[in-house]
Scaffold this motif. Structure first.
Motif, mmCIF file in Angstrom:
data_model
loop_
_atom_site.group_PDB
_atom_site.id
_atom_site.type_symbol
_atom_site.label_atom_id
_atom_site.label_comp_id
_atom_site.label_asym_id
_atom_site.label_seq_id
_atom_site.Cartn_x
_atom_site.Cartn_y
_atom_site.Cartn_z
ATOM 1 N N ALA A 180 -59.450 -5.436 -2.813
ATOM 2 C CA ALA A 180 -60.571 -6.212 -2.284
ATOM 3 C C ALA A 180 -61.516 -5.340 -1.465
ATOM 4 N N ARG A 181 -60.962 -4.414 -0.747
ATOM 5 C CA ARG A 181 -61.821 -3.500 0.032
ATOM 6 C C ARG A 181 -62.667 -2.646 -0.897
ATOM 7 N N ARG A 182 -62.108 -2.294 -2.031
ATOM 8 C CA ARG A 182 -62.809 -1.404 -2.981
ATOM 9 C C ARG A 182 -63.792 -2.165 -3.875
ATOM 10 N N LEU A 183 -63.372 -3.323 -4.406
ATOM 11 C CA LEU A 183 -64.177 -4.046 -5.389
ATOM 12 C C LEU A 183 -64.860 -5.296 -4.850
ATOM 13 N N GLY A 184 -64.447 -5.748 -3.689
ATOM 14 C CA GLY A 184 -64.926 -7.028 -3.179
ATOM 15 C C GLY A 184 -63.941 -8.126 -3.563
ATOM 16 N N TYR A 185 -64.075 -9.247 -2.887
ATOM 17 C CA TYR A 185 -63.122 -10.334 -3.100
ATOM 18 C C TYR A 185 -63.249 -10.967 -4.475
ATOM 19 N N ARG A 186 -64.468 -11.251 -4.923
ATOM 20 C CA ARG A 186 -64.638 -11.940 -6.201
ATOM 21 C C ARG A 186 -63.972 -11.192 -7.343
ATOM 22 N N TRP A 187 -64.295 -9.931 -7.475
ATOM 23 C CA TRP A 187 -63.743 -9.143 -8.583
ATOM 24 C C TRP A 187 -62.240 -8.947 -8.440
ATOM 25 N N ALA A 207 -59.338 -19.975 -13.784
ATOM 26 C CA ALA A 207 -59.388 -19.557 -12.376
ATOM 27 C C ALA A 207 -60.088 -18.206 -12.245
ATOM 28 N N ALA A 208 -59.842 -17.293 -13.176
ATOM 29 C CA ALA A 208 -60.512 -15.987 -13.142
ATOM 30 C C ALA A 208 -62.012 -16.154 -13.344
ATOM 31 N N GLY A 209 -62.396 -17.048 -14.253
ATOM 32 C CA GLY A 209 -63.818 -17.289 -14.478
ATOM 33 C C GLY A 209 -64.499 -17.892 -13.262
ATOM 34 N N VAL A 210 -63.847 -18.845 -12.634
ATOM 35 C CA VAL A 210 -64.410 -19.470 -11.432
ATOM 36 C C VAL A 210 -64.501 -18.458 -10.293
ATOM 37 N N ALA A 211 -63.540 -17.568 -10.212
ATOM 38 C CA ALA A 211 -63.550 -16.564 -9.141
ATOM 39 C C ALA A 211 -64.805 -15.700 -9.198
ATOM 40 N N PRO A 257 -68.986 -16.825 -3.886
ATOM 41 C CA PRO A 257 -69.786 -15.898 -3.077
ATOM 42 C C PRO A 257 -68.886 -14.904 -2.353
ATOM 43 N N GLU A 258 -69.447 -13.775 -2.003
ATOM 44 C CA GLU A 258 -68.727 -12.843 -1.148
ATOM 45 C C GLU A 258 -68.874 -13.342 0.286
ATOM 46 N N PRO A 259 -67.841 -13.227 1.106
ATOM 47 C CA PRO A 259 -67.961 -13.682 2.498
ATOM 48 C C PRO A 259 -68.863 -12.742 3.295
ATOM 49 N N GLU A 268 -68.973 -7.732 8.534
ATOM 50 C CA GLU A 268 -68.800 -7.692 9.983
ATOM 51 C C GLU A 268 -70.099 -7.990 10.731
ATOM 52 N N ARG A 269 -71.253 -7.695 10.104
ATOM 53 C CA ARG A 269 -72.555 -7.938 10.745
ATOM 54 C C ARG A 269 -73.034 -9.362 10.511
ATOM 55 N N GLY A 270 -72.270 -10.136 9.717
ATOM 56 C CA GLY A 270 -72.692 -11.501 9.416
ATOM 57 C C GLY A 270 -73.572 -11.609 8.188
ATOM 58 N N GLU A 271 -73.777 -10.486 7.496
ATOM 59 C CA GLU A 271 -74.635 -10.487 6.314
ATOM 60 C C GLU A 271 -73.789 -10.759 5.072
ATOM 61 N N VAL A 272 -74.335 -11.553 4.177
ATOM 62 C CA VAL A 272 -73.641 -11.890 2.941
ATOM 63 C C VAL A 272 -74.179 -11.007 1.826
ATOM 64 N N ALA A 273 -73.272 -10.392 1.088
ATOM 65 C CA ALA A 273 -73.680 -9.566 -0.046
ATOM 66 C C ALA A 273 -74.265 -10.478 -1.134
ATOM 67 N N PRO A 274 -75.356 -10.065 -1.793
ATOM 68 C CA PRO A 274 -75.938 -10.910 -2.844
ATOM 69 C C PRO A 274 -75.010 -10.985 -4.058
ATOM 70 N N LEU A 275 -75.095 -12.100 -4.766
ATOM 71 C CA LEU A 275 -74.328 -12.230 -6.012
ATOM 72 C C LEU A 275 -74.890 -11.270 -7.033
ATOM 73 N N GLU A 276 -74.036 -10.633 -7.773
ATOM 74 C CA GLU A 276 -74.486 -9.660 -8.776
ATOM 75 C C GLU A 276 -74.809 -10.338 -10.063
#
Length: 147
Positions: free
Chosen positions: A18-25, A126-130, A134-136, A139-147
């Motif tokens: 998750a740290r490397r790819l993000g939570y969604r992926w 479940a994999a498709g829905v994942a 959105p990415e949470p 630490e700065r409160g900024e949300v990464a845009p959906l790819e």
């Protein structure tokens, strides 16, 4: 025991992924791994000795459930974090209860292999829905845009 020990390792692997790819992926990939492993493990009857490796991989893939506790709370406003995360995490228990009743009524007694094989197919949607999640916020409160 094999699944439990492997799931501890899987928790750390899922967090690193998750740290490397993000939570969604990460969640989507681990759901896909879970699906493939369930199919490989339960598509045919296996001996006890043949189950060691597939069960270890299943345990490692179950590290995805550890990601839920890190992923969900930041998606909700502070005053709703425990309620929102708790609802999302536990709503699956209703589906699990329905599935248990369904397989209990229509499954052959003692043929748990097929029930587990069919349950593995639930990880495909479940994999498709994942991937739609959105990415949470970071630490700065900024949300990464959906790819």
């Amino acid at each position: 025991m094999v699944i439990m020990v492997a799931s501890i390792v899987g928790n750390f692997l899922a967090a690193a992924l998750a740290r490397r790819l993000g939570y969604r992926w990460s969640i989507a990939l681990l759901f896909a791994l879970y699906f493939v492993t369930m199919c490989v493990t339960y598509y045919k009857p296996r001996t006890h000795d043949e189950m060691w490796v597939p069960l270890a991989v299943l345990g490692a893939a179950s590290g995805l459930f550890a990601l839920f506790t890190m992923y969900m709370p930041p998606l909700f406003p502070t005053l709703l974090r425990t309620t929102g995360a708790g609802f999302c995490y536990n709503i699956g228990r209703l589906a699990a209860a329905a599935g248990t009743v369904f397989f209990g009524l229509f499954g052959n007694v003692g043929d748990f292999r097929l029930a587990l094989l069919y349950a593995g197919f639930l990880f495909v949607p479940a994999a498709g829905v994942a991937l739609l999640l959105p990415e949470p916020p970071d630490e700065r409160g900024e949300v990464a845009p959906l790819e």
